[in-house]
Motif scaffolding. Structure first.
Motif, PDB file in Angstrom:
ATOM      1  N   VAL A 112      -8.264  -3.238   4.053  1.00 49.14           N
ATOM      2  CA  VAL A 112      -7.374  -2.077   4.146  1.00 49.14           C
ATOM      3  C   VAL A 112      -7.944  -1.096   5.158  1.00 49.14           C
ATOM      4  O   VAL A 112      -9.066  -0.629   5.000  1.00 49.14           O
TER       5      VAL A 112
ATOM      6  N   ALA B 268       0.825  -1.210   0.000  1.00 43.33           N
ATOM      7  CA  ALA B 268       0.000   0.000   0.000  1.00 43.33           C
ATOM      8  C   ALA B 268       0.857   1.258   0.000  1.00 43.33           C
ATOM      9  O   ALA B 268       1.903   1.316   0.654  1.00 43.33           O
TER      10      ALA B 268
ATOM     11  N   PRO C 213      -3.987   4.626   3.371  1.00 40.92           N
ATOM     12  CA  PRO C 213      -3.997   3.232   3.809  1.00 40.92           C
ATOM     13  C   PRO C 213      -2.839   2.973   4.772  1.00 40.92           C
ATOM     14  O   PRO C 213      -1.704   3.323   4.482  1.00 40.92           O
TER      15      PRO C 213
ATOM     16  N   HIS D 207      -7.913   2.612   6.670  1.00 43.33           N
ATOM     17  CA  HIS D 207      -7.527   3.963   6.221  1.00 43.33           C
ATOM     18  C   HIS D 207      -7.526   4.932   7.398  1.00 43.33           C
ATOM     19  O   HIS D 207      -8.541   5.084   8.077  1.00 43.33           O
TER      20      HIS D 207
ATOM     21  N   THR E 104      -7.354   2.269  -3.221  1.00 36.01           N
ATOM     22  CA  THR E 104      -7.797   1.618  -1.982  1.00 36.01           C
ATOM     23  C   THR E 104      -9.214   2.020  -1.578  1.00 36.01           C
ATOM     24  O   THR E 104      -9.754   1.457  -0.638  1.00 36.01           O
TER      25      THR E 104
ATOM     26  N   LEU F 193      -2.780  -3.549   5.969  1.00 37.33           N
ATOM     27  CA  LEU F 193      -3.399  -4.545   5.106  1.00 37.33           C
ATOM     28  C   LEU F 193      -3.572  -5.836   5.891  1.00 37.33           C
ATOM     29  O   LEU F 193      -2.751  -6.160   6.747  1.00 37.33           O
TER      30      LEU F 193
ATOM     31  N   ILE G 211      -3.024   0.199  -3.847  1.00 37.99           N
ATOM     32  CA  ILE G 211      -2.363  -1.066  -3.547  1.00 37.99           C
ATOM     33  C   ILE G 211      -1.719  -1.538  -4.844  1.00 37.99           C
ATOM     34  O   ILE G 211      -2.375  -1.586  -5.890  1.00 37.99           O
TER      35      ILE G 211
END
Length: 173
Positions: free
Chosen positions: A131, A75, A117, A133, A112, A120, A82
């Motif tokens: 993901v 990311a 991000p 954020h 994403t 993961l 990604i």
């Protein structure tokens, strides 16, 4: 790497790259394989973009392997994407079918669906990737194509201050 315990991936945060490394069998020391690979498009960011003011727009976050050990997912924070890489390798028959890694090849770069991000997470079965954020305060989910490693956006849920996401199997509680 879940399939090849002598391989690992390192996310180089301040350069926006990932680096394939291996553990040498004869002494256990780590060494890089080839050069680090950028997770960003070569023309990003342009000099007139706000993102270029922050470490020249190069800011990686998390990276992980697919459960089958064939793909790497990395990311990029400011690019909000990604990058999917396939592990390129050969099998050497004369060395007891030893797997020799040759590098990473870009397969896909996908938004994403959120801002910044940070983390993961792959499901145990390898079918889904999540993901977290930081700035859009949500978690996005993607379905993973097991044949070619690509991702398809599924959904997202609002979660204030999302920074990390981990999956726990119900049968392990």
């Amino acid at each position: 790497n879940p399939r090849h315990n002598h391989l690992a991936i390192v996310s180089l945060e301040m350069t926006g790259e990932v680096w394939l490394i291996r553990k040498r069998s004869h002494d256990g020391c780590l060494e890089g394989l080839g050069s680090p690979v950028s997770i960003l498009p070569s023309d990003w960011p342009s000099s007139d973009m706000t993102e270029s003011q922050f470490n020249l727009g190069r800011w990686a976050s998390d990276a992980l392997w697919s459960e089958d050990g064939k793909y790497v997912y990395a990311a990029a924070r400011l690019h909000d994407s990604i990058s999917v890489f396939e592990l390129k390798y050969r099998v050497e028959k004369y060395r007891d079918d030893a797997v020799v890694a040759e590098g990473l090849e870009l397969v896909q770069r996908i938004p994403t669906q959120g801002q910044t991000p940070r983390c993961l997470c792959m499901s145990d079965c390898g079918q889904f990737l999540l993901v977290a954020h930081q700035h859009s305060h949500d978690v996005s989910s993607f379905e993973r194509n097991e044949v070619n490693g690509t991702l398809s956006f599924v959904d997202r849920i609002t979660l204030p201050n999302a920074a990390c996401v981990k999956l726990i199997r119900a049968d392990k509680l």
